[in-house]
Motif scaffolding. Structure first.
Motif, PDB file in Angstrom:
ATOM      1  N   ARG A 154       0.814  -1.220   0.000  1.00  0.00           N
ATOM      2  CA  ARG A 154       0.000   0.000   0.000  1.00  0.00           C
ATOM      3  C   ARG A 154       0.848   1.271   0.000  1.00  0.00           C
ATOM      4  NH1 ARG A 154      -2.586  -4.114   2.387  1.00  0.00           N
ATOM      5  NH2 ARG A 154      -4.868  -4.238   2.243  1.00  0.00           N
ATOM      6  N   GLY A 155       2.148   1.118  -0.111  1.00  0.00           N
ATOM      7  CA  GLY A 155       3.026   2.279  -0.146  1.00  0.00           C
ATOM      8  C   GLY A 155       3.172   2.976   1.194  1.00  0.00           C
ATOM      9  N   ILE A 156       2.968   2.249   2.275  1.00  0.00           N
ATOM     10  CA  ILE A 156       3.068   2.819   3.618  1.00  0.00           C
ATOM     11  C   ILE A 156       4.482   2.602   4.157  1.00  0.00           C
ATOM     12  CG2 ILE A 156       2.212   2.714   5.992  1.00  0.00           C
ATOM     13  CD1 ILE A 156      -0.440   1.631   4.853  1.00  0.00           C
ATOM     14  N   ARG A 157       5.169   3.695   4.457  1.00  0.00           N
ATOM     15  CA  ARG A 157       6.462   3.605   5.126  1.00  0.00           C
ATOM     16  C   ARG A 157       6.236   3.272   6.604  1.00  0.00           C
ATOM     17  NH1 ARG A 157      10.854   3.105   2.403  1.00  0.00           N
ATOM     18  NH2 ARG A 157      12.110   4.437   3.767  1.00  0.00           N
ATOM     19  N   VAL A 158       7.268   2.779   7.268  1.00  0.00           N
ATOM     20  CA  VAL A 158       7.121   2.370   8.663  1.00  0.00           C
ATOM     21  C   VAL A 158       8.280   2.907   9.499  1.00  0.00           C
ATOM     22  CG1 VAL A 158       7.023   0.418  10.254  1.00  0.00           C
ATOM     23  CG2 VAL A 158       5.827   0.289   8.061  1.00  0.00           C
ATOM     24  N   GLY A 159       7.939   3.500  10.627  1.00  0.00           N
ATOM     25  CA  GLY A 159       8.913   3.828  11.654  1.00  0.00           C
ATOM     26  C   GLY A 159       8.803   2.790  12.753  1.00  0.00           C
ATOM     27  N   LEU A 160       9.916   2.151  13.080  1.00  0.00           N
ATOM     28  CA  LEU A 160       9.915   1.095  14.083  1.00  0.00           C
ATOM     29  C   LEU A 160      10.346   1.642  15.438  1.00  0.00           C
ATOM     30  CD1 LEU A 160      11.586  -1.813  12.064  1.00  0.00           C
ATOM     31  CD2 LEU A 160       9.141  -1.337  12.350  1.00  0.00           C
ATOM     32  N   VAL A 201      11.565   0.635   5.834  1.00  0.00           N
ATOM     33  CA  VAL A 201      11.713   1.224   7.161  1.00  0.00           C
ATOM     34  C   VAL A 201      12.259   2.639   7.026  1.00  0.00           C
ATOM     35  CG1 VAL A 201      12.854   1.031   9.397  1.00  0.00           C
ATOM     36  CG2 VAL A 201      12.038  -1.035   8.226  1.00  0.00           C
ATOM     37  N   GLU A 202      11.507   3.605   7.491  1.00  0.00           N
ATOM     38  CA  GLU A 202      11.899   5.009   7.410  1.00  0.00           C
ATOM     39  C   GLU A 202      12.923   5.360   8.477  1.00  0.00           C
ATOM     40  OE1 GLU A 202      11.576   9.076   5.934  1.00  0.00           O
ATOM     41  OE2 GLU A 202      11.028   7.120   5.101  1.00  0.00           O
ATOM     42  N   TRP A 203      12.735   4.879   9.678  1.00  0.00           N
ATOM     43  CA  TRP A 203      13.684   5.075  10.765  1.00  0.00           C
ATOM     44  C   TRP A 203      13.419   4.020  11.836  1.00  0.00           C
ATOM     45  CZ3 TRP A 203       9.116   7.845  10.812  1.00  0.00           C
ATOM     46  CH2 TRP A 203       8.391   7.826  12.003  1.00  0.00           C
ATOM     47  N   VAL A 204      14.375   3.881  12.747  1.00  0.00           N
ATOM     48  CA  VAL A 204      14.220   3.008  13.907  1.00  0.00           C
ATOM     49  C   VAL A 204      14.525   3.827  15.150  1.00  0.00           C
ATOM     50  CG1 VAL A 204      15.033   0.944  15.128  1.00  0.00           C
ATOM     51  CG2 VAL A 204      14.899   0.949  12.619  1.00  0.00           C
ATOM     52  N   LYS A 261      24.952   0.735  14.343  1.00  0.00           N
ATOM     53  CA  LYS A 261      25.430   1.344  13.102  1.00  0.00           C
ATOM     54  C   LYS A 261      26.503   0.488  12.427  1.00  0.00           C
ATOM     55  CE  LYS A 261      24.478   6.247  13.794  1.00  0.00           C
ATOM     56  NZ  LYS A 261      25.063   7.595  14.026  1.00  0.00           N
ATOM     57  N   LYS A 262      27.219  -0.323  13.188  1.00  0.00           N
ATOM     58  CA  LYS A 262      28.227  -1.199  12.597  1.00  0.00           C
ATOM     59  C   LYS A 262      27.591  -2.168  11.608  1.00  0.00           C
ATOM     60  CE  LYS A 262      31.064  -1.149  16.805  1.00  0.00           C
ATOM     61  NZ  LYS A 262      31.552  -1.985  17.947  1.00  0.00           N
ATOM     62  N   ARG A 263      26.364  -2.579  11.877  1.00  0.00           N
ATOM     63  CA  ARG A 263      25.689  -3.570  11.036  1.00  0.00           C
ATOM     64  C   ARG A 263      24.697  -2.941  10.080  1.00  0.00           C
ATOM     65  NH1 ARG A 263      23.262  -8.126  12.423  1.00  0.00           N
ATOM     66  NH2 ARG A 263      23.823  -8.504  10.248  1.00  0.00           N
ATOM     67  N   PHE A 264      24.160  -1.754  10.446  1.00  0.00           N
ATOM     68  CA  PHE A 264      23.139  -1.110   9.622  1.00  0.00           C
ATOM     69  C   PHE A 264      23.500   0.361   9.421  1.00  0.00           C
ATOM     70  CE2 PHE A 264      21.254  -4.528  12.113  1.00  0.00           C
ATOM     71  CZ  PHE A 264      20.665  -5.307  11.120  1.00  0.00           C
ATOM     72  N   PRO A 265      24.590   0.610   8.677  1.00  0.00           N
ATOM     73  CA  PRO A 265      25.099   1.984   8.581  1.00  0.00           C
ATOM     74  C   PRO A 265      24.185   2.948   7.838  1.00  0.00           C
ATOM     75  CG  PRO A 265      26.291   0.519   7.084  1.00  0.00           C
ATOM     76  CD  PRO A 265      25.440  -0.355   7.953  1.00  0.00           C
ATOM     77  N   ARG A 266      23.306   2.446   6.982  1.00  0.00           N
ATOM     78  CA  ARG A 266      22.450   3.334   6.189  1.00  0.00           C
ATOM     79  C   ARG A 266      21.040   3.483   6.765  1.00  0.00           C
ATOM     80  NH1 ARG A 266      25.193   0.452   2.230  1.00  0.00           N
ATOM     81  NH2 ARG A 266      23.413  -0.908   1.872  1.00  0.00           N
ATOM     82  N   LEU A 267      20.748   2.794   7.853  1.00  0.00           N
ATOM     83  CA  LEU A 267      19.413   2.861   8.449  1.00  0.00           C
ATOM     84  C   LEU A 267      19.365   3.979   9.487  1.00  0.00           C
ATOM     85  CD1 LEU A 267      16.708   1.322   8.318  1.00  0.00           C
ATOM     86  CD2 LEU A 267      17.504  -0.059  10.239  1.00  0.00           C
ATOM     87  N   PRO A 268      18.461   4.964   9.345  1.00  0.00           N
ATOM     88  CA  PRO A 268      18.389   6.055  10.331  1.00  0.00           C
ATOM     89  C   PRO A 268      18.002   5.535  11.715  1.00  0.00           C
ATOM     90  CG  PRO A 268      17.262   6.657   8.297  1.00  0.00           C
ATOM     91  CD  PRO A 268      17.553   5.191   8.211  1.00  0.00           C
ATOM     92  N   LEU A 269      18.823   5.847  12.714  1.00  0.00           N
ATOM     93  CA  LEU A 269      18.635   5.354  14.075  1.00  0.00           C
ATOM     94  C   LEU A 269      18.519   6.515  15.053  1.00  0.00           C
ATOM     95  CD1 LEU A 269      21.423   2.608  14.048  1.00  0.00           C
ATOM     96  CD2 LEU A 269      18.980   2.265  13.621  1.00  0.00           C
ATOM     97  N   CYS A 270      17.669   6.320  16.071  1.00  0.00           N
ATOM     98  CA  CYS A 270      17.494   7.344  17.089  1.00  0.00           C
ATOM     99  C   CYS A 270      16.821   6.708  18.300  1.00  0.00           C
ATOM    100  CB  CYS A 270      16.646   8.511  16.567  1.00  0.00           C
ATOM    101  SG  CYS A 270      14.905   8.087  16.236  1.00  0.00           S
ATOM    102  N   VAL A 271      16.532   7.503  19.311  1.00  0.00           N
ATOM    103  CA  VAL A 271      15.537   7.157  20.321  1.00  0.00           C
ATOM    104  C   VAL A 271      14.489   8.258  20.279  1.00  0.00           C
ATOM    105  CG1 VAL A 271      17.159   5.925  21.818  1.00  0.00           C
ATOM    106  CG2 VAL A 271      16.751   8.374  22.192  1.00  0.00           C
ATOM    107  N   SER A 272      13.243   7.942  20.573  1.00  0.00           N
ATOM    108  CA  SER A 272      12.228   9.000  20.581  1.00  0.00           C
ATOM    109  C   SER A 272      12.323   9.770  21.891  1.00  0.00           C
ATOM    110  CB  SER A 272      10.825   8.440  20.362  1.00  0.00           C
ATOM    111  OG  SER A 272      10.353   7.759  21.506  1.00  0.00           O
ATOM    112  N   LEU A 273      11.951  11.041  21.839  1.00  0.00           N
ATOM    113  CA  LEU A 273      12.218  11.965  22.934  1.00  0.00           C
ATOM    114  C   LEU A 273      10.937  12.594  23.467  1.00  0.00           C
ATOM    115  CD1 LEU A 273      15.299  13.759  21.327  1.00  0.00           C
ATOM    116  CD2 LEU A 273      15.345  11.959  23.071  1.00  0.00           C
ATOM    117  N   LEU A 274      10.807  12.574  24.781  1.00  0.00           N
ATOM    118  CA  LEU A 274       9.706  13.252  25.467  1.00  0.00           C
ATOM    119  C   LEU A 274      10.297  14.213  26.480  1.00  0.00           C
ATOM    120  CD1 LEU A 274       6.720  13.622  26.354  1.00  0.00           C
ATOM    121  CD2 LEU A 274       7.105  11.772  27.989  1.00  0.00           C
TER     122      LEU A 274
END
Length: 444
Positions: A154-160, A201-204, A261-274
Motif C-alpha cells: 500500500r506504499g506505507i512507510r514504517v517507523g519502528l 523502514v523510514e527510521w528506527v 550502526k556497525k551492522r546497519f550503517p544506512r538505516l536512520p537510528l534514534c531514540v524517541s524523545l519526550l
C-alpha cells in the motif's frame, strides 16, 4: 489561580505520592509562567516566517499504532483483527507512514539464545487507553512480516519503535545494557531483512520516549546504577534532567546506536524523545549519534495550561478512568474552555517549542519527525465524551494549525494527533477530515 473543583465525591481515589509531588512542582513552576501564556494576541509568533530545517525528506503523514496493532486483535478489543481492512482505512484517510512497536525483545532470541513464537502479554494498567486491557496471546515472528508486507503493498512507510511491552515471562525486564538493547534490535532488523522488508523502514527508534520508567524500567535501573540522583518517572517531562543524568543517558544512547550502526550503517537510528515541549529537557544531552529526531510535543507540556485546565489531573490519575463520568465531563469542558480562551498564546508557545527543535535538528544536521503530538496525550475516548464527537473539537482545531506549522518548518514526518487509530472511533471516524489534513502535510 486555584485548581478547578472537579468532583466532590467522597469516593475519590486517594492522591498518590507521585501525583502530589508532580502537582506541587507544577504549581510552583507555573506561577512564574502563568502571565506569559495568558497574554493575549500572540498568534503572530505562530504565523511569522519560521526557521526551517535544512535536512529533510519527503514529508510523510504519520499515524502511531504503538503495540495496539498486535495486542488488540481478539475478544472485545479486536479493532486490528483484519490487517487488510484497517490498513485500507488508514490509506483512505491519507496516511502514508505508520510508527509501530516491532517487539524486538520478543522477535529476538532470549538471553539464553532460545527463540520463541507465542507470548502471553500482560494487560496494560487500568485506565490506560493503548494496548490490551486483558491478557492476550501474540505471535510477533509470524505477524510482523505479514503486517509489514501489507504496508509495503500500500506504499506505507514504517517507523519502528518499542515500548518494551511485557509478557508473563518478563522478557522486557531482562533487557538492560546498551549491548543487550542493540542485540535484540540487530536480530529483529536481520529478521525483517530476511523477509525483504528493510527498505520500507523510514527510521528506527530504539526506545519510546527514552528512557521511560513506565516502558523500560530495567533500562532505567541500569542507567541509575552510577547516579546519586536517580532518574524517576517525573524526569524529562515534569522535572529537568541534571548534567549527570543527561551524561549517563547520552552514554547509553551512544553505545546502543553506534553498536547497531556497525551492522546497519544506512538505516536512520534514534531514540524517541519526550520532554517539556521545547528542547529544554535535553540541554545537557549529547544527541549527536542520532540520525534523526523523533520528538513528541503536546500543549499539555505547557505546565501552566495543563495544571489550570485540569489536563494533568487526567494524566496523573490514570487518564481519568477512575473518576465518575460526571467529573470527566466537567473536566473535558474545562479543558476546551481553557484552550479556546488562550489559543493565541498557546500557539505562540508551540511555535517557540517547534523552533527549538528546528535549531537542534540543524545543529545535528538531521531530519525531524513527530508521531505523537499537538493537543494532549491524556484526552481520549473517556466515557463522558459526547458520542457525536463534539468534545474532539479542540483537538481537531489545534491539529489543523500545528500540522501547518510543522510543515512550514520542514518536518519530515507529521502526525495529526495521538488518536489516529481504530480504537479511538469518535476521533478516527471522519475520513474526510483526516484526508484534508494529511493532503496538506504531504503537499510538496
Amino acid at each position: 489561580m486555584p485548581m478547578p473543583h472537579l468532583c466532590p465525591s467522597s469516593n475519590a481515589t486517594p492522591v498518590s505520592t507521585p501525583r502530589r509531588d508532580a502537582l506541587k512542582h507544577l504549581a510552583s513552576a507555573s506561577l512564574g509562567t502563568t502571565m506569559a501564556w495568558c497574554a493575549p494576541g500572540l498568534s503572530r509568533a505562530a504565523q511569522a516566517s519560521p526557521s526551517v530545517l535544512t535536512v529533510r525528506r519527503p514529508t510523510l503523514a504519520v499515524a502511531m499504532w504503538d503495540y495496539s496493532w498486535l495486542t488488540r486483535r481478539a475478544g472485545t478489543q479486536a479493532e486490528y483483527s483484519d490487517f487488510d481492512a484497517v490498513l485500507d482505512e488508514l490509506v483512505l484517510r491519507g496516511y502514508n507512514c505508520l510508527r509501530i512497536d516491532a517487539f524486538p525483545h520478543l522477535i529476538a532470541t532470549d538471553d539464553m539464545g532460545r527463540m520463541q513464537s507465542e507470548f502471553n502479554m500482560r494487560p496494560q494498567p487500568s485506565g490506560f487507553p493503548w494496548g490490551n486491557s486483558a491478557s492476550t496471546t501474540i505471535n510477533p515472528r509470524r505477524d510482523l512480516p505479514i503486517f509489514l508486507s501489507k504496508c509495503a503493498t500500500r506504499g506505507i512507510r514504517v517507523g519502528l519503535s518499542t515500548w518494551m511491552t511485557n509478557d508473563t515471562s518478563d522478557r522486557a525486564l531482562r533487557i538492560q545494557s546498551p549491548a543487550q538493547l542493540a542485540r535484540i534490535w540487530s536480530e529483529t532488523l536481520d529478521f525483517i531483512g530476511h523477509h525483504g522488508l528493510l527498505d520500507m523502514v523510514e527510521w528506527v527508534d530504539l526506545g519510546n520516549e527514552f528512557p521511560s520508567v513506565g516502558f523500560m524500567p530495567a533500562i532505567v535501573d541500569f542507567i541509575n546504577r552510577k547516579l546519586s540522583n536517580k532518574i524517576g518517572q517525573l524526569h524529562g517531562y515534569f522535572l529537568p534532567y541534571d548534567q549527570a543524568q543527561a551524561s549517563a543517558i547520552s552514554a547509553y544512547i551512544y553505545m546502543a546506536i553506534n553498536e547497531l550502526k556497525k551492522r546497519f550503517p544506512r538505516l536512520p537510528l534514534c531514540v524517541s524523545l519526550l520532554g517539556n515541549g521545547p528542547t529544554d529537557s535535553f540541554k545537557y544531552h549529547d544527541l549527536s549519534p542520532m540520525d534523526c529526531i523523533e520528538t513528541h510535543i503536546w500543549l499539555n507540556q505547557n505546565q501552566a495550561f495543563a495544571l489550570f485546565s485540569g489536563l494533568d489531573v487526567l494524566l496523573l490519575e490514570s487518564f481519568g478512568k477512575r473518576r465518575p463520568d460526571a467529573c470527566n465531563f466537567i473536566l473535558e469542558r474545562a479543558v476546551q474552555a481553557a484552550y479556546y480562551r488562550q489559543k493565541d498564546s498557546l500557539l505562540s508557545w508551540l511555535a517557540k517549542a517547534m523552533d527549538s527543535w528546528v535549531a537542534l535538528g540543524n545543529q545535528l544536521k538531521v531530519p525531524v519527525y513527530t508521531t505523537e503530538a499537538w493537543a494532549a496525550t491524556c484526552f481520549y475516548e473517556l466515557p463522558a465524551l459526547d458520542p457525536a464527537g463534539a468534545n474532539w473539537r479542540w483537538i481537531r482545531d489545534i491539529a489543523q494549525t500545528a500540522t501547518a506549522m510543522a510543515s512550514a518548518r520542514g518536518w519530515s514526518g507529521i502526525c495529526t494527533a495521538n488518536y489516529c487509530q481504530p480504537h479511538f472511533p469518535s476521533f478516527y471516524k471522519d475520513p474526510a477530515w483526516h484526508r484534508q489534513i494529511t493532503s496538506r502535510i504531504k503537499a510538496p
